[in-house]
Enzyme design. Structure first.
Site, mmCIF file in Angstrom:
data_model
loop_
_atom_site.group_PDB
_atom_site.id
_atom_site.type_symbol
_atom_site.label_atom_id
_atom_site.label_comp_id
_atom_site.label_asym_id
_atom_site.label_seq_id
_atom_site.Cartn_x
_atom_site.Cartn_y
_atom_site.Cartn_z
ATOM 1 N N GLU A 4 -8.719 -4.561 -6.597
ATOM 2 C CA GLU A 4 -7.336 -4.202 -6.327
ATOM 3 C C GLU A 4 -6.369 -5.148 -7.051
ATOM 4 O O GLU A 4 -6.576 -6.355 -7.101
ATOM 5 C CB GLU A 4 -7.072 -4.215 -4.822
ATOM 6 N N HIS A 36 -12.375 -3.893 1.729
ATOM 7 C CA HIS A 36 -12.098 -2.533 2.137
ATOM 8 C C HIS A 36 -12.206 -1.527 0.997
ATOM 9 O O HIS A 36 -11.808 -0.355 1.147
ATOM 10 C CB HIS A 36 -10.712 -2.443 2.793
ATOM 11 N N HIS A 50 -5.336 -13.268 1.260
ATOM 12 C CA HIS A 50 -3.966 -13.085 1.736
ATOM 13 C C HIS A 50 -3.753 -14.017 2.919
ATOM 14 O O HIS A 50 -4.624 -14.140 3.789
ATOM 15 C CB HIS A 50 -3.692 -11.651 2.193
ATOM 16 N N ASP A 65 -3.575 -6.570 -6.630
ATOM 17 C CA ASP A 65 -2.942 -7.761 -6.061
ATOM 18 C C ASP A 65 -3.855 -8.975 -6.141
ATOM 19 O O ASP A 65 -3.403 -10.108 -5.927
ATOM 20 C CB ASP A 65 -2.488 -7.512 -4.616
ATOM 21 N N HIS A 110 -12.773 -8.571 -5.799
ATOM 22 C CA HIS A 110 -12.160 -7.276 -5.459
ATOM 23 C C HIS A 110 -11.307 -6.813 -6.631
ATOM 24 O O HIS A 110 -10.598 -7.600 -7.254
ATOM 25 C CB HIS A 110 -11.319 -7.469 -4.196
ATOM 26 N N HIS A 127 0.824 -1.215 0.000
ATOM 27 C CA HIS A 127 0.000 0.000 0.000
ATOM 28 C C HIS A 127 0.859 1.266 0.000
ATOM 29 O O HIS A 127 0.701 2.146 0.856
ATOM 30 C CB HIS A 127 -0.966 0.018 1.185
ATOM 31 N N ASP A 171 -10.282 -9.831 0.999
ATOM 32 C CA ASP A 171 -9.366 -9.198 1.945
ATOM 33 C C ASP A 171 -9.798 -9.306 3.404
ATOM 34 O O ASP A 171 -8.986 -9.084 4.301
ATOM 35 C CB ASP A 171 -9.163 -7.715 1.583
ATOM 36 N N TYR A 229 -2.871 -6.637 10.195
ATOM 37 C CA TYR A 229 -3.637 -6.464 8.961
ATOM 38 C C TYR A 229 -4.919 -5.673 9.242
ATOM 39 O O TYR A 229 -5.249 -4.719 8.528
ATOM 40 C CB TYR A 229 -3.966 -7.850 8.407
#
Length: 394
Positions: free
Chosen positions: A82, A146, A226, A84, A80, A24, A165, A193
């Site tokens: 994002e 998130h 993750h 990653d 999601h 991030h 996440d 986290y």
């Protein structure tokens, strides 16, 4: 590492990133690396739930090929946007050209803006289902957990929750499950986290957990995107999230500071002794010698925070500013706080710290303590008493 069997006809096909140390935009240090988890479901129809960070697309494709011909994949579930988690979607679609991408409306918009792909996309919302044959995928929107596009996928047959996440950790390991890693390390990374990524969304997290409970969904396993998969005791992390989201804490105080020539440090150490004299657990952190994201993790179960800085240019030392900015963004719940510092010919640091702590939603329980130049014996005693009084305010 070969693909890993999660359940009958469900395989982990993600990637382990042993070497990453920042996440991030360098705001989060990943001392123990991370994983990008993707899950392949074999049925009459074949689905891939999430993908991996782009540079690891080749690893994922090799693992998929060990299980099934990628051309046979019918669906890619994008929980999601994002990168990653979505970075390898375009690579998968090169091999699975007939696959349909499934996600929320915001996910569709986000993926199109990230990858400019004209993909076959099916928009889903909470309550929508996708039948694969013997298994049915149920989708639950989870906006701001998130990102606005976030979604959970649930498989009733296996009581398996795939929440992307949520419930994750940045933890690289040779084990893929919670009972294959050190539990203390696992929970520490899960707490870090939560504190650094999900803390601002605590109210939404409580609502989402309540919503899932009302839906009556049985959960035997949680497979985040993750870290490791929770199979031994998936409710352990759910209960931890409830506790963290409610702001539950113990009699623990962090004293966080930086110093120019040692005066503020002398005050900090005297405060630590004052806090200890009242039986409070204390942790002392000097910035930037201490990692900010580690400090934030320790704040998660602490009741109080005392922040100090020497004064420069009528304000705080620049090393303290990023930590206070983190707090304003994360908005920790239920914390009490105070400020202290030293100054030369003009003050300002204490006022600046108090403004930031208030903006972060913390309750100031003592007037800030300022000392001119080097603290003398009396002023060090005042610092000690400051710590004692702060402990009583907990």
């Amino acid at each position: 590492m070969p693909p890993v069997k999660v359940l009958e006809d469900i395989y982990w096909v993600g990637a382990v990133d042993w070497n990453i140390r920042n996440f991030h935009g360098f705001t989060y240090t990943t001392h123990r690396g991370t994983t990008y988890n993707a899950y392949l479901i074999l049925d009459e129809k074949i689905a891939l739930v999430d993908t991996v960070y782009g540079p690891f697309a080749g690893e994922m494709m090799e693992r998929i090929k060990e299980v099934v011909d990628p051309a046979k994949i019918d669906y890619i579930i994008a929980n999601h946007v994002e990168t990653d988690h979505s970075g390898a979607i375009a690579e998968v679609l090169k091999h699975a050209s007939r696959a349909k991408v499934i996600g929320t409306a915001r996910c569709k918009a986000g993926l199109e803006k990230h990858y400019f792909g004209n993909w076959d996309f099916q928009v889903v919302k909470t309550g929508d289902e996708l039948n694969l044959g013997s298994r049915t995928l149920k989708f639950i929107e989870a906006p701001m957990l998130h990102w606005p596009d976030s979604m959970f996928t649930y498989i009733e047959k296996d009581a398996l929750l795939l929440p992307n996440d949520a419930f994750g950790q940045h933890l690289a390991s040779s084990g893929r499950f919670d009972d294959e890693v050190d539990e203390a390390v696992l929970m520490a990374e899960a707490a870090k986290y939560y504190a650094n990524i999900l803390w601002p969304f605590s109210t939404l997290i409580l609502r989402k957990i309540e919503e899932i409970q009302k839906l009556g969904l049985k959960i035997n396993m949680i497979a985040p995107s993750h870290g490791v998969i929770w199979r031994k005791d998936p409710m352990k992390i759910v209960q931890a999230y409830i506790s963290w989201a409610k702001g539950e804490a113990k009699r623990k105080v962090l004293v966080v500071y930086d110093t120019m020539w040692g005066s503020t440090e002398k005050m900090a150490k005297a405060m630590v002794e004052g806090l200890r004299s009242e039986g409070v657990e204390v942790m002392l952190f000097r910035l930037p010698c201490s990692d900010r994201s580690d400090v934030v993790k320790e704040l998660l179960d602490a009741r109080g925070l005392v922040v100090g800085s020497g004064t420069i240019n009528n304000g705080i030392l620049p090393t303290v500013a990023p930590f206070l900015e983190d707090l304003v963004g994360l908005k920790p719940r239920g914390k009490v706080a105070a400020a202290f510092g030293s100054y030369g010919w003009g003050g300002g640091a204490v006022k600046h710290i108090e403004e930031s702590l208030t903006k972060a939603g913390m309750k100031l329980v003592l007037p800030g303590l300022s000392v001119n130049w080097v603290p003398n014996k009396e002023e060090l005693q005042r610092s000690f008493e400051f710590g004692k009084e702060f402990a009583k305010k907990l």
